[in-house]
Motif scaffolding. Structure first.
Motif, PDB file in Angstrom:
ATOM      1  N   ALA A 140       0.823  -1.203   0.000  1.00  0.00           N
ATOM      2  CA  ALA A 140       0.000   0.000   0.000  1.00  0.00           C
ATOM      3  C   ALA A 140       0.863   1.262   0.000  1.00  0.00           C
ATOM      4  N   ALA A 141       1.946   1.243   0.773  1.00  0.00           N
ATOM      5  CA  ALA A 141       2.846   2.403   0.825  1.00  0.00           C
ATOM      6  C   ALA A 141       3.453   2.683  -0.535  1.00  0.00           C
ATOM      7  N   ILE A 142       3.844   1.630  -1.247  1.00  0.00           N
ATOM      8  CA  ILE A 142       4.392   1.793  -2.596  1.00  0.00           C
ATOM      9  C   ILE A 142       3.326   2.356  -3.532  1.00  0.00           C
ATOM     10  N   ALA A 143       2.087   1.840  -3.410  1.00  0.00           N
ATOM     11  CA  ALA A 143       0.996   2.285  -4.286  1.00  0.00           C
ATOM     12  C   ALA A 143       0.696   3.770  -4.106  1.00  0.00           C
ATOM     13  N   ARG A 144       0.810   4.281  -2.886  1.00  0.00           N
ATOM     14  CA  ARG A 144       0.484   5.703  -2.655  1.00  0.00           C
ATOM     15  C   ARG A 144       1.698   6.606  -2.827  1.00  0.00           C
ATOM     16  N   GLY A 145       2.831   6.009  -3.232  1.00  0.00           N
ATOM     17  CA  GLY A 145       3.990   6.811  -3.595  1.00  0.00           C
ATOM     18  C   GLY A 145       4.973   7.108  -2.492  1.00  0.00           C
ATOM     19  N   GLU A 146       4.911   6.362  -1.394  1.00  0.00           N
ATOM     20  CA  GLU A 146       5.872   6.571  -0.309  1.00  0.00           C
ATOM     21  C   GLU A 146       7.289   6.237  -0.793  1.00  0.00           C
ATOM     22  N   LYS A 147       8.243   7.033  -0.348  1.00  0.00           N
ATOM     23  CA  LYS A 147       9.638   6.808  -0.738  1.00  0.00           C
ATOM     24  C   LYS A 147      10.443   6.147   0.375  1.00  0.00           C
ATOM     25  N   LYS A 148      10.086   6.448   1.626  1.00  0.00           N
ATOM     26  CA  LYS A 148      10.785   5.847   2.760  1.00  0.00           C
ATOM     27  C   LYS A 148      10.081   4.556   3.152  1.00  0.00           C
ATOM     28  N   LEU A 149      10.664   3.436   2.757  1.00  0.00           N
ATOM     29  CA  LEU A 149      10.045   2.130   2.980  1.00  0.00           C
ATOM     30  C   LEU A 149      10.845   1.335   4.010  1.00  0.00           C
ATOM     31  N   VAL A 150      10.128   0.675   4.907  1.00  0.00           N
ATOM     32  CA  VAL A 150      10.764  -0.219   5.873  1.00  0.00           C
ATOM     33  C   VAL A 150      10.753  -1.612   5.258  1.00  0.00           C
ATOM     34  N   THR A 151      11.918  -2.094   4.876  1.00  0.00           N
ATOM     35  CA  THR A 151      11.991  -3.372   4.157  1.00  0.00           C
ATOM     36  C   THR A 151      11.975  -4.552   5.136  1.00  0.00           C
ATOM     37  N   PRO A 152      11.429  -5.689   4.699  1.00  0.00           N
ATOM     38  CA  PRO A 152      11.336  -6.859   5.578  1.00  0.00           C
ATOM     39  C   PRO A 152      12.693  -7.482   5.852  1.00  0.00           C
ATOM     40  N   GLU A 153      12.768  -8.159   6.993  1.00  0.00           N
ATOM     41  CA  GLU A 153      13.966  -8.931   7.328  1.00  0.00           C
ATOM     42  C   GLU A 153      13.610 -10.413   7.306  1.00  0.00           C
ATOM     43  N   PHE A 154      14.361 -11.187   6.532  1.00  0.00           N
ATOM     44  CA  PHE A 154      14.115 -12.624   6.399  1.00  0.00           C
ATOM     45  C   PHE A 154      15.154 -13.363   7.247  1.00  0.00           C
ATOM     46  N   VAL A 155      14.814 -13.556   8.522  1.00  0.00           N
ATOM     47  CA  VAL A 155      15.785 -14.123   9.460  1.00  0.00           C
ATOM     48  C   VAL A 155      15.297 -15.423  10.114  1.00  0.00           C
ATOM     49  N   SER A 156      14.091 -15.871   9.758  1.00  0.00           N
ATOM     50  CA  SER A 156      13.485 -16.969  10.519  1.00  0.00           C
ATOM     51  C   SER A 156      14.285 -18.268  10.418  1.00  0.00           C
ATOM     52  N   ALA A 157      14.810 -18.593   9.224  1.00  0.00           N
ATOM     53  CA  ALA A 157      15.537 -19.861   9.075  1.00  0.00           C
ATOM     54  C   ALA A 157      16.852 -19.852   9.842  1.00  0.00           C
ATOM     55  N   SER A 158      17.463 -18.676  10.004  1.00  0.00           N
ATOM     56  CA  SER A 158      18.708 -18.612  10.771  1.00  0.00           C
ATOM     57  C   SER A 158      18.441 -18.736  12.269  1.00  0.00           C
ATOM     58  N   LEU A 159      17.243 -18.300  12.705  1.00  0.00           N
ATOM     59  CA  LEU A 159      16.894 -18.374  14.127  1.00  0.00           C
ATOM     60  C   LEU A 159      16.267 -19.712  14.503  1.00  0.00           C
ATOM     61  N   PHE A 160      15.523 -20.288  13.565  1.00  0.00           N
ATOM     62  CA  PHE A 160      14.863 -21.582  13.788  1.00  0.00           C
ATOM     63  C   PHE A 160      15.227 -22.497  12.630  1.00  0.00           C
ATOM     64  N   PRO A 161      16.440 -23.076  12.673  1.00  0.00           N
ATOM     65  CA  PRO A 161      16.945 -23.849  11.540  1.00  0.00           C
ATOM     66  C   PRO A 161      16.008 -25.000  11.166  1.00  0.00           C
ATOM     67  N   PRO A 162      15.884 -25.287   9.868  1.00  0.00           N
ATOM     68  CA  PRO A 162      15.037 -26.399   9.427  1.00  0.00           C
ATOM     69  C   PRO A 162      15.576 -27.728   9.948  1.00  0.00           C
ATOM     70  N   ARG A 163      14.684 -28.699  10.066  1.00  0.00           N
ATOM     71  CA  ARG A 163      15.078 -30.010  10.550  1.00  0.00           C
ATOM     72  C   ARG A 163      14.143 -31.053   9.963  1.00  0.00           C
ATOM     73  N   SER A 164      14.489 -32.300  10.122  1.00  0.00           N
ATOM     74  CA  SER A 164      13.607 -33.372   9.668  1.00  0.00           C
ATOM     75  C   SER A 164      12.378 -33.427  10.566  1.00  0.00           C
ATOM     76  N   ILE A 165      11.191 -33.440   9.953  1.00  0.00           N
ATOM     77  CA  ILE A 165       9.962 -33.579  10.734  1.00  0.00           C
ATOM     78  C   ILE A 165       9.277 -34.905  10.398  1.00  0.00           C
ATOM     79  N   THR A 166      10.084 -35.884  10.075  1.00  0.00           N
ATOM     80  CA  THR A 166       9.551 -37.222   9.777  1.00  0.00           C
ATOM     81  C   THR A 166       8.646 -37.692  10.911  1.00  0.00           C
TER      82      THR A 166
END
Length: 428
Positions: free
Chosen positions: A169-195
């Motif tokens: 929505a911010a991009i659509a209304r022309g905002e220039k100062k954007l807070v970008t997402p942080e993709f950190v979940s896999a580093s904090l909760f490493p994947p594992r076998s869920i067999t």
């Protein structure tokens, strides 16, 4: 009311710039892996914006271009989910559907029927496969708009949903100062076998009904007062709004389903809890992924009838989701063993589970695409039973409870006199 929805067009929207090679493989976290493959849905309603054919085309193009730009910040949403392990960020894009809804927007808002609202989304909400994201642009006869958004729960929780929608929505209304997402979940909760664990939600053959119940601010305060801890007469401790409403709805559910008469039934009430604020150091709200867990309350026999006790049990169980708890979840194995045990209980004997999810105080009404903020945000009918989703009302001071029950249970719950005494009239 029965919504008549006609699909006008469907296109695939790709990111406005290609994903760098180093970001082409997005690893799912352990919490992503154990999350059910369903879509998180919300539809945002805006009044009479498409008043001419030219304005409809202009708004449609504005949405498409801003989605394309937003996807460059959210590469996984434009990719394809593979084997419950990773997302191939191949820029294949997302479906964008334009549809005509043959009724007035005011009719939907005045008397919303959850099952009918499902028609305003591009996907079956319980059939989340490879596609992470879909959007449906609905235009009503009055030229009002309903933007239906569904994001795969495999990639993100509710706060992740709002991170995307509000940045789009911010991009659509022309905002220039954007807070970008942080993709950190896999580093904090490493994947594992869920067999041995299947994250799919076990579908019931019985018909599930979703109904929306509205609690005004004054009625919520009455319920809070009803369940206040009066051991200290000078300063009685009042439960939070969600603690009080959870206990109240559970108590009426117990009466409707006659759980009290089945003392051997194992009961549990689950509350989904945001982990971002419970980590050391805390994570930003715009951290993207499934960064939640659930607090489990096993109501005592007394609390099946005495909700004062249940409120304190709920509070204690949520309080246990702390820094030490998060560390155990990061280790993974104990948490996996626990959810396996919970999943197997319905097989071993009679159970009565009830889940509570609160989106209250989340940025539900912040998505301004340049036309102002939504006049109402609605959810959808769910196929899973025994649950409630709490949303802030459009007024900002009340709470909507979207309750899912088996048809026979809803028929009893919906006419419970004590419930009806606290809810606003004309709810569906």
């Amino acid at each position: 009311m029965n919504l008549e929805v006609e699909v006008i067009s469907k296109v695939i929207i790709q990111p406005s710039s290609p994903t760098p090679e180093r970001l082409r493989r997005y690893q799912l976290s352990f919490l992503d892996q154990i999350t059910p493959p369903v879509y998180n849905p919300l539809v945002l309603f805006y009044p009479e914006k498409c008043d001419t054919q030219e304005s409809k085309i202009e708004i449609s193009n504005q949405l498409k271009q801003s989605i394309s730009n937003a996807l460059t910040y959210f590469n996984p949403l434009a990719g394809r989910i593979r084997d419950n392990l990773f997302v191939d960020c191949n820029d294949e894009g997302i479906p964008f559907v334009e549809a005509r809804v043959k009724c007035q927007l005011s009719e939907v808002i005045k008397d919303p029927v959850p099952l009918e609202l499902n028609k305003l989304f591009p996907f079956d909400l319980y059939d989340a496969g490879e596609l992470p994201l879909g959007i449906q642009f609905n235009i009503f006869d009055c030229r009002g708009i309903g933007v239906g958004v569904c994001i795969s729960h495999k990639l993100g929780d509710a706060l992740s949903f709002f991170t995307f929608v509000n940045m789009w929505a911010a991009i659509a209304r022309g905002e220039k100062k954007l807070v970008t997402p942080e993709f950190v979940s896999a580093s904090l909760f490493p994947p594992r076998s869920i067999t041995g664990y299947n994250p799919n939600i076990r579908q019931t053959k019985e018909k599930i009904i979703t109904k929306r119940f509205v609690f005004t601010a004054s009625k919520i305060e009455e319920i809070r007062g009803k369940y206040a801890d009066k051991t200290s007469s000078e300063n009685p401790k009042r439960p939070t709004r969600i603690e009080a409403l959870s206990a109240f709805i559970w108590s009426r559910f117990v009466v409707a389903t006659k759980v009290i008469s089945r003392p051997d039934t194992f009961c549990a009430v689950f509350h989904l809890v945001n982990l971002r604020t419970r980590m050391d150091p805390p994570l930003a709200d715009y951290s993207f992924g499934n960064l939640y867990s659930f607090a489990t309350t096993v109501p005592s026999m007394d609390s099946r009838e005495n909700c004062h006790n249940l409120v304190s049990q709920i509070r204690d169980s949520i309080r246990k989701i702390n820094v030490e708890y998060v560390k155990k979840v990061q280790d993974g194995q104990d948490h996996l063993d626990y959810i396996k045990e919970i999943a197997e209980r319905p097989i071993r004997g009679e159970t009565s589970f009830f889940s509570c999810t609160s989106l209250c105080r989340f940025p539900l009404y912040e998505a301004d695409f340049g036309w102002g903020k939504p006049i109402w945000v609605g959810s959808a009918a769910r196929a899973s039973t025994n649950g409630v989703i709490f949303l802030d009302s459009a007024s900002g001071d009340g709470i909507e409870a979207w309750v899912n029950l088996k048809e026979e249970d809803m028929a009893k719950f919906d006419c419970d006199e004590e419930l009806l005494a606290y809810i606003a009239p004309k709810n569906n």
